[in-house]
Design a protein around this motif. Structure first.
Motif, PDB file in Angstrom:
ATOM      1  N   GLN A 327     -24.510  20.579  16.568  1.00  0.00           N
ATOM      2  CA  GLN A 327     -24.631  20.708  15.110  1.00  0.00           C
ATOM      3  C   GLN A 327     -24.941  19.367  14.447  1.00  0.00           C
ATOM      4  O   GLN A 327     -25.799  19.291  13.563  1.00  0.00           O
ATOM      5  CB  GLN A 327     -23.357  21.322  14.525  1.00  0.00           C
ATOM      6  N   PRO A 596     -28.286  23.996  10.957  1.00  0.00           N
ATOM      7  CA  PRO A 596     -27.127  23.149  11.242  1.00  0.00           C
ATOM      8  C   PRO A 596     -26.046  23.313  10.197  1.00  0.00           C
ATOM      9  O   PRO A 596     -26.324  23.306   8.991  1.00  0.00           O
ATOM     10  CB  PRO A 596     -27.715  21.730  11.245  1.00  0.00           C
ATOM     11  N   LYS A 597     -24.806  23.483  10.662  1.00  0.00           N
ATOM     12  CA  LYS A 597     -23.669  23.662   9.759  1.00  0.00           C
ATOM     13  C   LYS A 597     -22.477  22.857  10.255  1.00  0.00           C
ATOM     14  O   LYS A 597     -22.391  22.519  11.451  1.00  0.00           O
ATOM     15  CB  LYS A 597     -23.269  25.140   9.673  1.00  0.00           C
TER      16      LYS A 597
END
Length: 736
Positions: A327, A596-597
């Protein structure tokens, strides 16, 4: 092309060029002085710029080569596994025993019962290391293999998901074109990420370019090159990167024309960043509570990066060695994308940082595994198998960090095989994989273990048969880097009874009934074949020792895609940069979102476990070791003793002074090591350099300071090894 000849400067001394071949991130030139078949001195490159100069590790190699504790001959275990008690036997006896056990285990349990644990420690060239062992085991009927690269699996996953390739880097000379450089978790002064990186960064600093370091530690690279250090909590980099994206988008600083032309998925990412998706705007204030970085610092860095184009954000491999490593690596990629810093001189696409040079082509994966055990097996759920340049782990393989669990549980635990034998080559897995205590338990449960080694490492002490392998100074090979191709001539005869991995496998194959596997080609003929495959003149390479690669202008990843997108698609499924990755979306895994987190994870700063273990552990790479190689070299130990870095405030709260012997521990293990009390690591974080040897005392306390006594044998959803995700406590060691 520039080249350098061997030469004789005294009547009885020859200077022979070769290259350091351990997995440090570089391929440096060594100038080896030889008298009467003995190496008497090691120097480095003193030729034309850019020089490929070796560090202390390479320069100390004579001490390693002639170390008194080198393994000298084949040995058979006579004590308990792990005791390190062995007796000398002949090569004939050793190979007969290995062959008989391999045949017995194959016939009783099938080929999948043989697990190969292979690394890069004795590799780096072309015909030695794991290659011949894999070739032999495949011809024998197959084996169980592992998947996942400990150094950069999370980064590779992110590179493939975003760009479709790991070849995302610019050549080091292009840093001279950057108006700003952010070194994010990147420490080239110690890790030697490319031989010419540091000289160019020094020139960048001298020309006044702004350099910022983001890292939990004030690294040597930060001290040498950066004007500003921003410490951030381990495992939270993604939150800061996303908050920077929030600043850029809300300030309308994104390169919208670039986004519209070259990318897909920006709208989905924008909705997440602004809080449209989940009601939580990812502001600098939001990130401050997670990262510990003041919101104003985050906002200032975002503005500066977005308005300093071309700017290079170089995201190191270390931050992605964490519980959700892919991520943060993806978030870094996307930040470079939305600012338009991809495919231009002075920019940087982040990613895996590899780049093509010297006429080499991108690696394509084989159509099908050559390992019979794997043939016909489907890809694992998290594999990016639809991408041409992606490795494709399959369901016959085991993630390297789950190998010990697989040994202990087998098929009943959901693994693809019941492991009865382990074959170890170019690796020290007990020391270098997470959770040493479980590794010890697993190795003790096996029926047979064979290890190729040069020293009595932790893993070697658990072997049933121990086979001594030679070093790169004692065998021929070819090694390449973007900067040069090297011929390794085998400068001296193999010490004692050591052999190369290739020689061992050729002889063992005869006893396994597969003598045709290695044919009748000599080492020299194989190297000639390798050179021709790389477009090199083998005679010239042998004569000159190395050929430096020159290019007319800095290499820039994706330059052709940006300048001529209609005729040069990105190697993704869409042909564009994928901020939103449909391939990931198809996996339908909430822990692997298609954008993406920030995903919270186990043993983070806010895990309830901090009540017992309040310090976050990172296990950085060390300038005096290449993983566990060089640990036993006295010269290098004298430079800087192994210790655990602890912030002054954390040390004072525990009554710890600099140099005190302390215990570092959690539920997985305990080590005893001197403390280094310093302001160079942020409060709440301790740093323990990885690679120190596991040396347990009678109570099971590790006195060598092996970091993986404390790390967890899990992996991220994308396959990253979480070497930098662990909670520990530190206290003064008991007296006496």
């Amino acid at each position: 092309m520039s080249k350098c000849n061997s030469k004789q400067y005294e009547s009885d001394v020859m200077v022979v060029p070769t290259s350091c071949l351990h997995n440090c991130g570089g391929r440096c030139l060594l100038r080896v002085h030889v008298r009467d078949g003995e190496i008497i001195r090691v120097e480095s490159d003193n030729g034309a710029e850019p020089q490929l100069r070796a560090c202390a590790r390479g320069r100390s190699y004579r001490k390693r080569l002639y170390a008194p504790d080198r393994l000298k001959y084949p040995m058979r275990r006579v004590g308990e596994r792990g005791e390190g008690k062995f007796e000398r036997i002949s090569w004939e006896e050793a190979l007969d025993k290995v062959a008989s056990e391999m045949l017995r285990i194959r016939d009783a349990y099938g080929n999948s019962a043989i697990l190969l644990l292979a690394g890069s420690g004795n590799a780096g060239g072309t015909i030695h290391g794991p290659g011949p062992v894999k070739h032999m085991l495949a011809a024998f009927g197959g084996f169980t293999n592992t998947w996942g690269v400990p150094s950069f699996e999370g980064t590779i996953f992110a590179s493939l998901a975003t760009y479709g390739t790991p070849n995302t880097g610019n050549s080091e000379d292009d840093f001279l074109n950057s108006r700003m450089i952010i070194m994010w978790g990147w420490n080239p002064a110690e890790t030697i990420q490319g031989q010419i990186t540091n000289p160019y960064l020094a020139r960048v600093r001298e020309q006044g370019t702004r350099i910022v370091a983001v890292d939990p530690r004030y690294t040597d690279s930060a001290a040498l090159f950066a004007q500003q250090w921003i410490p951030t909590r381990p495992g939270t980099d993604v939150a800061m990167l996303i908050a920077m994206a929030h600043v850029i988008i809300t300030s309308n600083l994104q390169d919208q024309a670039f986004i519209d032309r070259y990318t897909i998925g920006f709208n989905q990412y924008r909705d997440y960043v602004l809080g449209v998706e989940d009601g939580v705007p990812k502001t600098p204030q939001w990130a401050e509570a997670i990262t510990g970085v003041p919101a104003t610092v985050i906002a200032d860095l975002a503005h500066e990066y977005a308005t300093s184009k071309p700017a290079a954000l170089v995201f190191g491999l270390g931050p992605a060695r964490s519980a959700m490593g892919e991520q943060c690596a993806r978030a870094a990629n996307v930040l470079t994308v939305i600012t338009g810093n991809v495919g231009i001189h002075g920019g940087y696409a982040c990613g895996a940082m590899f780049y093509d040079a010297g006429g080499r082509t991108r690696r394509r994966r084989p159509a099908e595994s050559r390992n019979p055990v794997e043939q016909g097996r489907p890809p694992i759920r998290s594999a990016l198998y639809k991408l041409e340049e992606a490795p494709v782990p399959n369901t016959a393989q085991i993630h390297g960090n789950k190998a010990y669990d697989a040994i202990l549980k087998g098929r009943s635990g959901g693994y693809p095989a019941d492991i009865k034998m382990v074959y170890v080559v170019a690796d020290n897995p007990i020391n270098q994989r997470d959770n040493v205590s479980k590794a010890v338990k697993a190795f003790r449960s096996l029926e047979f273990v064979v290890v190729h080694e040069q020293f009595m490492t932790a893993t070697a002490s658990f072997a049933d048969i121990l086979l001594p392998v030679n070093t790169f100074m004692e065998r021929g090979d070819i090694a390449s880097s973007p900067q040069a191709h090297f011929y390794l001539p085998g400068i001296i005869e193999s010490r004692y009874e050591s052999k190369s991995d290739w020689e061992i496998c050729r002889e063992l194959s005869k006893k396994l009934g597969i003598s045709e596997t290695f044919g009748d080609k000599t080492e020299d003929e194989l190297l000639d074949q390798t050179a021709r495959a790389r477009g090199l003149d083998y005679k010239v390479l042998k004569r000159d020792g190395f050929i430096k690669t020159n290019w007319s202008e800095p290499i820039v990843a994706f330059k052709s895609q940006i300048e001529d997108p209609e005729n040069n698609l990105f190697p993704t499924r869409s042909g564009k940069i994928e901020i939103y990755c449909e391939h990931i979306a198809e996996m339908d895994n909430p822990l692997l979102p298609p954008i993406p987190k920030y995903v919270n994870h186990w043993e983070s700063f806010d895990d309830p476990l901090v009540a017992r273990y309040p310090l976050q552990l990172i296990t950085s790479h060390y300038k005096l070791r290449t993983h566990s190689i060089y640990f036993n070299i006295p010269w290098l130990k004298e430079i800087e003793p192994h210790s655990i870095w602890i912030n002054t405030a954390d040390a004072q709260a525990r009554g710890i002074s600099d140099g005190d012997l302390v215990d570092v521990y959690n539920d997985r293990g305990r080590i005893r090591i001197p403390a280094r009390v310093t302001e160079r690591v942020m409060p709440g974080v301790v740093n323990l350099y990885q690679g120190a040897w596991y040396i347990p005392d009678e109570n099971g306390v590790d006195r060598g300071g092996c970091a993986n006594m404390l790390t967890k044998d899990e992996h991220s959803p994308g396959g990253a090894y979480p070497f930098n995700t662990a909670l520990v406590q530190v206290e003064l060691a008991p007296q006496g």
